[in-house]
Design a protein around this motif. Sequence first.
Motif, PDB file in Angstrom:
ATOM      1  N   ALA A   9      62.320  52.835  62.451  1.00 48.73           N
ATOM      2  CA  ALA A   9      62.462  54.274  62.667  1.00 48.73           C
ATOM      3  C   ALA A   9      63.657  54.576  63.562  1.00 48.73           C
ATOM      4  O   ALA A   9      64.413  55.525  63.325  1.00 48.73           O
TER       5      ALA A   9
ATOM      6  N   THR B 286      66.839  54.212  61.657  1.00 46.27           N
ATOM      7  CA  THR B 286      67.003  55.348  60.752  1.00 46.27           C
ATOM      8  C   THR B 286      67.639  56.530  61.472  1.00 46.27           C
ATOM      9  O   THR B 286      68.566  57.167  60.951  1.00 46.27           O
TER      10      THR B 286
ATOM     11  N   LYS C 198      60.018  64.177  64.475  1.00 45.18           N
ATOM     12  CA  LYS C 198      59.408  64.267  63.150  1.00 45.18           C
ATOM     13  C   LYS C 198      59.937  63.164  62.239  1.00 45.18           C
ATOM     14  O   LYS C 198      59.164  62.506  61.524  1.00 45.18           O
ATOM     15  N   THR C 199      61.257  62.934  62.257  1.00 47.37           N
ATOM     16  CA  THR C 199      61.856  61.889  61.429  1.00 47.37           C
ATOM     17  C   THR C 199      61.376  60.511  61.857  1.00 47.37           C
ATOM     18  O   THR C 199      61.038  59.660  61.023  1.00 47.37           O
TER      19      THR C 199
ATOM     20  N   PHE D 220      58.573  59.695  63.429  1.00 46.25           N
ATOM     21  CA  PHE D 220      57.158  59.528  63.101  1.00 46.25           C
ATOM     22  C   PHE D 220      56.958  59.312  61.599  1.00 46.25           C
ATOM     23  O   PHE D 220      56.149  58.477  61.176  1.00 46.25           O
ATOM     24  N   THR D 221      57.719  60.065  60.784  1.00 49.98           N
ATOM     25  CA  THR D 221      57.606  59.940  59.328  1.00 49.98           C
ATOM     26  C   THR D 221      58.013  58.544  58.863  1.00 49.98           C
ATOM     27  O   THR D 221      57.323  57.910  58.058  1.00 49.98           O
ATOM     28  N   VAL D 222      59.137  58.049  59.363  1.00 51.15           N
ATOM     29  CA  VAL D 222      59.606  56.710  58.982  1.00 51.15           C
ATOM     30  C   VAL D 222      58.650  55.639  59.498  1.00 51.15           C
ATOM     31  O   VAL D 222      58.371  54.657  58.800  1.00 51.15           O
ATOM     32  N   TYR D 223      58.142  55.830  60.698  1.00 49.65           N
ATOM     33  CA  TYR D 223      57.198  54.871  61.292  1.00 49.65           C
ATOM     34  C   TYR D 223      55.978  54.687  60.387  1.00 49.65           C
ATOM     35  O   TYR D 223      55.551  53.555  60.124  1.00 49.65           O
ATOM     36  N   LYS D 224      55.434  55.795  59.907  1.00 51.54           N
ATOM     37  CA  LYS D 224      54.260  55.725  59.024  1.00 51.54           C
ATOM     38  C   LYS D 224      54.628  55.146  57.655  1.00 51.54           C
ATOM     39  O   LYS D 224      53.911  54.282  57.123  1.00 51.54           O
ATOM     40  N   LYS D 225      55.736  55.628  57.101  1.00 49.48           N
ATOM     41  CA  LYS D 225      56.133  55.226  55.751  1.00 49.48           C
ATOM     42  C   LYS D 225      56.460  53.739  55.671  1.00 49.48           C
ATOM     43  O   LYS D 225      56.100  53.056  54.705  1.00 49.48           O
ATOM     44  N   GLU D 226      57.152  53.227  56.690  1.00 54.28           N
ATOM     45  CA  GLU D 226      57.623  51.839  56.658  1.00 54.28           C
ATOM     46  C   GLU D 226      56.740  50.881  57.459  1.00 54.28           C
ATOM     47  O   GLU D 226      57.135  49.740  57.689  1.00 54.28           O
TER      48      GLU D 226
ATOM     49  N   GLU E  48      67.134  51.164  51.232  1.00 55.52           N
ATOM     50  CA  GLU E  48      65.718  51.298  50.859  1.00 55.52           C
ATOM     51  C   GLU E  48      65.347  50.301  49.764  1.00 55.52           C
ATOM     52  O   GLU E  48      64.724  50.629  48.760  1.00 55.52           O
TER      53      GLU E  48
END
Length: 216
Positions: free
Chosen positions: A44, A47, A63-64, A66-72, A133
């Motif tokens: 994250a 990113t 927000k970015t 946290f989103t990447v942390y969850k997704k990856e 990715e």
Amino acid sequence: MNGIAGGFYKISEWIMKLAYINFLWIVFTLLGAIIFGFFPAYTAMLTIVRKWIIGEADIPVFKTFFTVYKKEFFKSNCIGLFLLLLGYILYVDISIVMEANSIINLITFPLVIIIIGFFLASCYTFPIIVHYETKIGQALKNSFIIMVLSPFSTTMMIIGAIAIYFLMTAIPGLLPFFGASTLAFIVMWSALLAFSKIEKRQESYTLTKAEQVEAQ
């Protein structure tokens, strides 16, 4: 803002940015019980740094992140733990060889080269995941290829990491504020430089092949 005042403003802005994402990296690493939070938080952070470097300065950082942390989360842990395991195996191998007799010690130098190559290639693995990715297997393969094809970027990465090490050693108080984020910046900046040069080579090669086809 232009001139000296503008320069100080930009420097201050980068200092605040790096301190902030370093704080987020620590928090989210702890949320993942350290071992399972380290790699997703690192992904994250890379990113965010990548977006800043390429000019996307106004992104919502938290927000970015946290989103990447969850997704990856799963993908980052898989590749990170695999690299840790492989690194540990290489460490055990070199430890055994160093304690062995002189005949076995003949393979010490090649093994050291392999370990150094593994470490340097690993530095590109997460930037590749962030930038392209790709899947885990592709990231591992491409990290070695890019490391070999980009000696200048790899050297810059090493020099930057050494400089950060000495800075943090000289001023330990900076470590909790900038230790991880400055290293992530150096790694991502060097990796983007390597990616850019390789992409230009590919474009040039594709263009040359297309011209050859047209000529025929």
